[in-house]
Enzyme design. Structure first.
Site, PDB file in Angstrom:
ATOM      1  N   THR A  76       0.855  -1.187   0.000  1.00  0.00           N
ATOM      2  CA  THR A  76       0.000   0.000   0.000  1.00  0.00           C
ATOM      3  C   THR A  76       0.887   1.231   0.000  1.00  0.00           C
ATOM      4  OG1 THR A  76      -0.106  -0.083   2.423  1.00  0.00           O
ATOM      5  CG2 THR A  76      -1.898  -1.119   1.224  1.00  0.00           C
TER       6      THR A  76
ATOM      7  N   HIS B 128       8.247   2.970   3.389  1.00  0.00           N
ATOM      8  CA  HIS B 128       8.744   4.049   4.248  1.00  0.00           C
ATOM      9  C   HIS B 128       9.886   3.556   5.120  1.00  0.00           C
ATOM     10  CE1 HIS B 128       6.587   2.518   7.859  1.00  0.00           C
ATOM     11  NE2 HIS B 128       5.678   2.140   6.984  1.00  0.00           N
TER      12      HIS B 128
ATOM     13  N   SER C  32       5.086   8.651  10.302  1.00  0.00           N
ATOM     14  CA  SER C  32       4.037   7.910   9.603  1.00  0.00           C
ATOM     15  C   SER C  32       4.306   7.922   8.110  1.00  0.00           C
ATOM     16  CB  SER C  32       2.669   8.525   9.886  1.00  0.00           C
ATOM     17  OG  SER C  32       2.500   9.731   9.160  1.00  0.00           O
ATOM     18  N   LYS C  33       3.562   7.093   7.379  1.00  0.00           N
ATOM     19  CA  LYS C  33       3.721   7.019   5.926  1.00  0.00           C
ATOM     20  C   LYS C  33       3.392   8.354   5.272  1.00  0.00           C
ATOM     21  CE  LYS C  33       2.486   3.273   3.715  1.00  0.00           C
ATOM     22  NZ  LYS C  33       1.746   2.101   3.201  1.00  0.00           N
ATOM     23  N   ARG C  34       2.621   9.183   5.955  1.00  0.00           N
ATOM     24  CA  ARG C  34       2.218  10.468   5.370  1.00  0.00           C
ATOM     25  C   ARG C  34       3.290  11.542   5.525  1.00  0.00           C
ATOM     26  NH1 ARG C  34      -2.123   8.148   7.620  1.00  0.00           N
ATOM     27  NH2 ARG C  34      -1.754   9.097   9.655  1.00  0.00           N
TER      28      ARG C  34
END
Length: 494
Positions: free
Chosen positions: A18, A22, A262-264
């Site tokens: 997904t 990261h 986080s991935k964001r």
């Protein structure tokens, strides 16, 4: 029942496809890879792609490419195969369906017909009463009549695992002994109402079937461990699992503001580091320091040195903060550790389109080979090479007005004229001769070398900072250097 001491080590890295990989994910893969290598064990690479709404084939391809780029060679998994294939969960659905049926038949699981609204209402009531707000076991012992009534209402049940009414204690490889009481670990869902298995089932089932001995994963999954241990015991009873693996939960990686990365977060994307020209070995060296260290006085080391020394017991359980400046510094150390020939080749992508601002035919291989050793000592990331050598391949230096204003002080024109005169008479086969020429020009105007070379550097390269100046002039050549000084004098006169 944990994995037996001395049994062959089998660890797994099991990301979901997904989005972009990261750095937190990479750190987890690194520790598993190093642990397997240290113990001459097996690394299983498994793809957890049961979430059709979020998983993508593009992300799957990126994962494989990233693992290859990082140098992680897995022993079982996609493109490699192995005795427990397939290694994509989306291709193992029949296995999960079979295990869920066996858990139901043995009484380790049951069907739950509670609606989400009913669950929310009861949870709120539990919170108001100061009680644990997890599932309250409402459907644990339904009568046939109750089941018939729910079915008549058209309700579709999920499958829940029946947690034993007992305290669960285990020794975490990173955190030591941990204990969870039954009221804090309620029954949990393992199969959705549509029949799709949940992570809570497929992850431990795959670990069991693939004979995983050690589970090294992020701290965020710690709360699920007692549930998985209980499920393992049930799987052992059913003859599906042979043992309970040992668990080690790795510390959080923190970003800006001491928040979990986080991935964001932009700085978490592995692709960002690849595009900037981080070396895999430099990035991995730094990521290994997020929770582990080779020794108190050595931050820079090779992956072979890490493998030889890695012990999961040495991992620090406290959160580790990602420091980009330190990451860049360590990467720069690894750039300087490269063989010069290796360095010149690794820089290639940034010397070509779309990164290079010069025409392809303007690139001069001989000039690149001559300047590369000097560039290697200055870079933190490979992408910096473009700006550092563009003066060699552009028809004229970059127009950086800020650098021009900073370097061209009052009297710079007189200095440049003297420098041009000295350079014209210098020996252009020797960087030391060029240095002496500019030094002499500076002394003629009462300036030390640092002040004297600034206008020359900007006139020739367009920038106030860059590669060693006199080696740069030698590579650029006498004709182009003098022409650029003439152009700068013309601009000053104007």
């Amino acid at each position: 029942m944990a994995s037996a001491p001395g049994s062959p080590v089998r660890v797994r890295f099991c990301p979901s496809p997904t989005g972009n990989p990261h750095v937190g994910l990479v750190r987890t893969a690194l520790f598993n890879w190093a642990f397997a290598k240290h113990h001459q064990g097996t690394l299983v690479f498994r793809i957890e792609d049961t979430d059709a709404a979020r998983d993508s084939e593009e992300s799957y391809t990126q994962l494989l490419d990233s693992m290859r780029w990082l140098g992680f060679d897995w022993d079982e998994g996609p493109e490699v195969g192995g005795p427990h294939a397939p290694y994509r969960q989306s291709q193992r659905m029949d296995l999960y369906k079979d295990v869920a049926a066996k858990l139901l038949d043995a009484g380790h699981a049951y069907r739950c017909y509670c609606s989400q609204e009913e669950l929310d209402t009861r949870r709120e009531a539990a919170r108001a009463a100061g009680k644990p707000s997890g599932y309250d076991g409402h459907c644990r012992e339904l009568t046939d009549a109750q089941v018939a009534e729910y079915k008549a209402q058209g309700r579709e049940p999920i499958v829940r695992f029946r947690m034993p009414d007992e305290t669960i204690t285990f020794t975490d490889l990173v955190r030591g002994e941990l204990t969870f009481t039954p009221e804090n670990v309620p029954d949990y869902g393992i199969v959705r109402a549509n029949g799709a298995p949940l992570y809570t089932l497929v992850n431990p089932v795959d670990d069991a079937l693939m004979e995983i001995t050690h589970v090294l994963r992020g701290e965020d999954l710690l709360s699920s461990t007692p549930r998985q241990i209980a499920l393992y015991k049930a799987l052992i009873e059913l003859g599906i699992a042979q043992q309970i693996p040992s668990f080690g939960h790795l510390p959080y990686v923190m970003g800006e503001g001491n928040k979990k990365l986080s991935k964001r977060d932009p700085q978490s994307s592995l692709n960002l580091y690849r595009e900037r020209g981080f070396l895999p070995e430099g990035l991995l060296n730094y990521l290994s320091l997020l929770g582990w260290s080779l020794s108190a006085d050595q931050d820079v080391f090779t992956m072979d040195e890490m493998i030889a020394a890695f012990d999961i017991a040495d991992v620090n359980p406290n959160p580790a903060r990602f420091d980009l400046k330190k990451c860049e510094a360590i990467n720069g150390d690894h750039i300087r550790m490269l063989d010069v020939k290796d360095f010149t080749e690794r820089c290639r992508p940034w010397l070509q389109a779309p990164f290079a601002p010069w025409a392809p035919e303007a690139f001069d291989e001989a000039k690149w080979q001559a300047i590369a050793p000097h560039a290697q000592t200055r870079l933190k990331v490979l992408s910096e090479i473009t700006d550092n050598v563009d003066f060699l391949f552009l028809p004229e230096p970059v127009k950086d007005e800020a650098s021009w204003t900073k370097a061209m002080k009052e009297g710079s024109d007189a200095l440049l004229r003297t420098a041009r005169e000295k350079l014209e008479a210098a020996d252009w086969t020797s960087a030391e001769s060029l240095k002496e020429a500019v030094l002499a020009a500076g002394e003629a105007h009462g300036l030390k070398l640092g002040k004297a070379q600034a206008p020359v550097r900007v006139a020739v390269t367009g920038r106030t900072v860059g590669l060693p100046l006199f080696e740069s002039l030698e590579v650029l050549g006498k004709e182009k250097t003098l022409a650029r000084i003439d152009a700068a004098l013309a601009k000053l006169a104007a």
